[in-house]
Write a protein that holds these residues in place. Structure first.
Motif, PDB file in Angstrom:
ATOM      1  N   PRO A   1       0.834  -1.306  -0.107  1.00 40.36           N
ATOM      2  CA  PRO A   1       0.017   0.002  -0.078  1.00 40.36           C
ATOM      3  C   PRO A   1       1.037   1.369   0.056  1.00 40.36           C
ATOM      4  O   PRO A   1       0.553   2.498  -0.560  1.00 40.36           O
ATOM      5  CB  PRO A   1      -0.875  -0.170   1.405  1.00 40.36           C
ATOM      6  CG  PRO A   1      -0.401  -1.488   2.032  1.00 40.36           C
ATOM      7  CD  PRO A   1       0.340  -2.091   1.158  1.00 40.36           C
TER       8      PRO A   1
ATOM      9  N   TYR B   1      -8.087   2.199   4.344  1.00 43.30           N
ATOM     10  CA  TYR B   1      -8.935   0.999   4.475  1.00 43.30           C
ATOM     11  C   TYR B   1      -9.785   1.003   3.152  1.00 43.30           C
ATOM     12  O   TYR B   1     -10.346   0.065   2.718  1.00 43.30           O
ATOM     13  CB  TYR B   1      -9.695   0.895   5.893  1.00 43.30           C
ATOM     14  CG  TYR B   1      -8.711   0.648   6.806  1.00 43.30           C
ATOM     15  CD1 TYR B   1      -7.971  -0.528   6.707  1.00 43.30           C
ATOM     16  CD2 TYR B   1      -8.439   1.624   7.807  1.00 43.30           C
ATOM     17  CE1 TYR B   1      -7.036  -0.579   7.638  1.00 43.30           C
ATOM     18  CE2 TYR B   1      -7.589   1.381   8.809  1.00 43.30           C
ATOM     19  CZ  TYR B   1      -6.813   0.294   8.691  1.00 43.30           C
ATOM     20  OH  TYR B   1      -5.841   0.020   9.624  1.00 43.30           O
TER      21      TYR B   1
ATOM     22  N   TRP C   1      -7.022   0.834  -0.742  1.00 43.14           N
ATOM     23  CA  TRP C   1      -6.186  -0.230  -0.881  1.00 43.14           C
ATOM     24  C   TRP C   1      -6.861  -1.559  -1.295  1.00 43.14           C
ATOM     25  O   TRP C   1      -7.617  -1.938  -0.583  1.00 43.14           O
ATOM     26  CB  TRP C   1      -5.114  -0.224   0.219  1.00 43.14           C
ATOM     27  CG  TRP C   1      -4.406  -1.386   0.335  1.00 43.14           C
ATOM     28  CD1 TRP C   1      -4.166  -2.426   0.967  1.00 43.14           C
ATOM     29  CD2 TRP C   1      -3.273  -1.616  -1.007  1.00 43.14           C
ATOM     30  NE1 TRP C   1      -3.330  -3.481   0.597  1.00 43.14           N
ATOM     31  CE2 TRP C   1      -2.555  -3.017  -0.506  1.00 43.14           C
ATOM     32  CE3 TRP C   1      -2.856  -1.020  -2.042  1.00 43.14           C
ATOM     33  CZ2 TRP C   1      -1.659  -3.378  -1.234  1.00 43.14           C
ATOM     34  CZ3 TRP C   1      -1.919  -1.467  -2.472  1.00 43.14           C
ATOM     35  CH2 TRP C   1      -1.085  -2.932  -2.502  1.00 43.14           C
TER      36      TRP C   1
ATOM     37  N   SER D   1      -5.167  -5.065  -2.380  1.00 42.71           N
ATOM     38  CA  SER D   1      -4.064  -5.713  -2.655  1.00 42.71           C
ATOM     39  C   SER D   1      -3.889  -6.472  -3.648  1.00 42.71           C
ATOM     40  O   SER D   1      -2.867  -6.800  -4.423  1.00 42.71           O
ATOM     41  CB  SER D   1      -3.655  -6.570  -1.288  1.00 42.71           C
ATOM     42  OG  SER D   1      -4.487  -7.467  -1.092  1.00 42.71           O
TER      43      SER D   1
END
Lengths: 330, 330
Positions: free
Chosen positions: A58, A322, A325, A327
């Protein structure tokens, strides 16, 4: 002869620590690195303290950021939080969690970057302690401590109607650098690839450097406090989001003048990571050199607390870890 | 009605922060959580500072440790480092990096555990700041700050020949708890499974609790400093490794008497994580209540600086993150 670059898994913690301590240089603290805790001077019987974390994925990509960049940046972002209180940074504590496959050369470059960032941005500030541990995800958590040298700490909630809104430092340049990295230095699958310096157009290297090694005006934090700043914060998540936070905390309206922001206004509003200092000053107070006026503080009213050019600016812009991002997407 | 437990990826950073702040309770700091940095009292113009990180995998397993346990433990290990300098802990800063799939209930339990650990072990100490970010690996980096209340900080390098070696707190119990978890609460593939309390034999619950929620004698750190301790450290990596570190730093020999250590001597020598306080006192000084004598300091000589029952103890025992952690083996 080939230079040997062991991975940290081939070394003991003491050996890794010794290599780091060689890079960060001598301590001027009463008790520096090496004991259970550091003992640091706190003149004025107050200490200013903050922590901020850089996480692989991130917050950075190793294809783009080297150890030196990461050391510098992890220092800079924390120094900016200390400066934003009007304080002078004195010490860093660095908690480094890394895979045991990490090359020692990465670790020593990171330590050198921490030292260089401190020396360039906050002379006198140094790494005085830390922690080493192993992790699947490279993580750098830096705690910064600072002292107030007799000034009153500047909160984010002190802006008053009639105040002038001013800023010191870059806005939007680091975001432009990030945009260049994402647009041009990824492979077909979207994975980051190293920057090809020869492929950069004029100005792009500066933008990438601003993203990888930001240079917030740390020394101007105490200067703003002495000049009477009523509120201050560093712009880490974009001017819009952070100015809105200041307006909300202060129960006022902040109206920014886009023409005064300069450069790429939308990048400045949406893009953080330059860690400019956003401050408000009482009307009639001469702005300290390095700050320039970008807006005005008005009374609170129902609705959006941030205006741009007199109109409510309710675009959601800025970085929220939160929500923003992913992944899988990266 | 079913209780709704969102994951943090469904919330904004501000919502996660608000839930944490509700758990950690009111701040008594000049500026507590919510601004760029905290402003904390530092009476005596000195501050004691340390950081320590807990990482999912090498440092804990979620099948064994709940959020409350992890909050408690991450407070305890840092409070012990402050106490080991002779200082009184006053504040924590908590950098929490977690997957966006983390349930909010885990985060609030962690915050509650941080608060409970502080209240139980170091009354008056509280969380005054922190940082939230997203990471594939759950990581909790806690910075602890403390004050000296007029005592001289106690280093690890001050032990002198003739001094008495003493300890306060548990030794080996947390290691025994870890052994029970590894031996009995893993599935056929070796993956951790939750503890079945009904399957525990007498005393085992205490050992597991010592591993998950250690209770180092924080208040005895300043007591030892006032009593004249010449060296002190907390035992985080096993009595053998940490006593050897103290002996090496002080350029002395430390000779431990195994009969005085009590309990499971080999667990005490090899197993850390109880965070007992290991200290040396000048000969003839009455040991403060809570400390008991476990050995003596002798002059340095060539060879192994740690002896047990008069013989060189050169077994490599204790935890080294880069040499001992194998993410594949676990």
């Amino acid at each position: 002869m080939t230079e040997i670059d062991p991975i940290v898994g081939e070394l003991s913690e003491a050996q890794v620590l010794e290599a780091i301590l060689r890079q960060i240089g001598p301590s001027s603290a009463e008790i520096g690195p090496g004991d259970d805790a550091a003992v640091l001077a706190a003149p004025g019987e107050r200490i200013v303290a903050t922590v901020d974390t850089l996480v692989h994925g991130p917050d950075f990509r190793l294809a783009w950021s080297g150890g030196y960049d990461l050391g510098w940046k992890s220092a800079a972002v924390n120094l900016a939080d200390i400066a934003a209180m009007g304080a002078r940074p004195t010490s860093l504590l660095v908690a480094l969690a890394m895979p045991d496959t990490t090359p020692l050369s990465f670790v020593t470059a990171l330590a050198a970057g921490l030292r260089a960032g401190c020396e360039a941005l906050a002379p006198g500030c140094a790494v005085e302690g830390g922690d080493l541990t192993v992790s699947d995800t490279l993580t750098i958590a830096v705690t910064a401590l600072g002292v107030l040298d007799g000034v009153r700490p500047v909160r984010r909630d002190g802006a008053r109607p009639g105040d002038v809104v001013a800023i010191a430092g870059e806005t939007g340049l680091a975001a432009r650098g990030l945009g260049i990295l994402f647009d041009r230095f990824r492979d077909a699958a979207g994975a980051p690839v190293p920057v090809d310096i020869a492929a950069l157009r004029p100005g792009e290297a500066d933008a990438i450097t601003a993203q990888l090694r930001p240079t917030p005006p740390i020394g101007l934090g105490p200067v703003a406090a002495r000049a009477g700043a009523t509120a201050m914060m560093d712009v880490s998540d974009g001017l819009a989001l952070d100015a809105r936070r200041m307006a909300t905390a202060s129960a006022v309206t902040i109206d920014l003048a886009s023409a005064s922001i300069g450069g790429d206004v939308s990048a400045a509003l949406a893009g953080g990571e330059d860690h400019a200092l956003l401050a408000t000053f009482p009307p009639g107070v001469p702005l300290p050199p390095g700050f320039h006026e970008i807006g005005a503080v008005g009374p609170a009213h129902a609705g959006e607390p941030l205006h741009v050019d007199g109109r409510a600016f309710d675009q959601r812009a800025g970085w929220d870890p939160y929500q923003d991002w992913d992944s899988a997407r990266g």
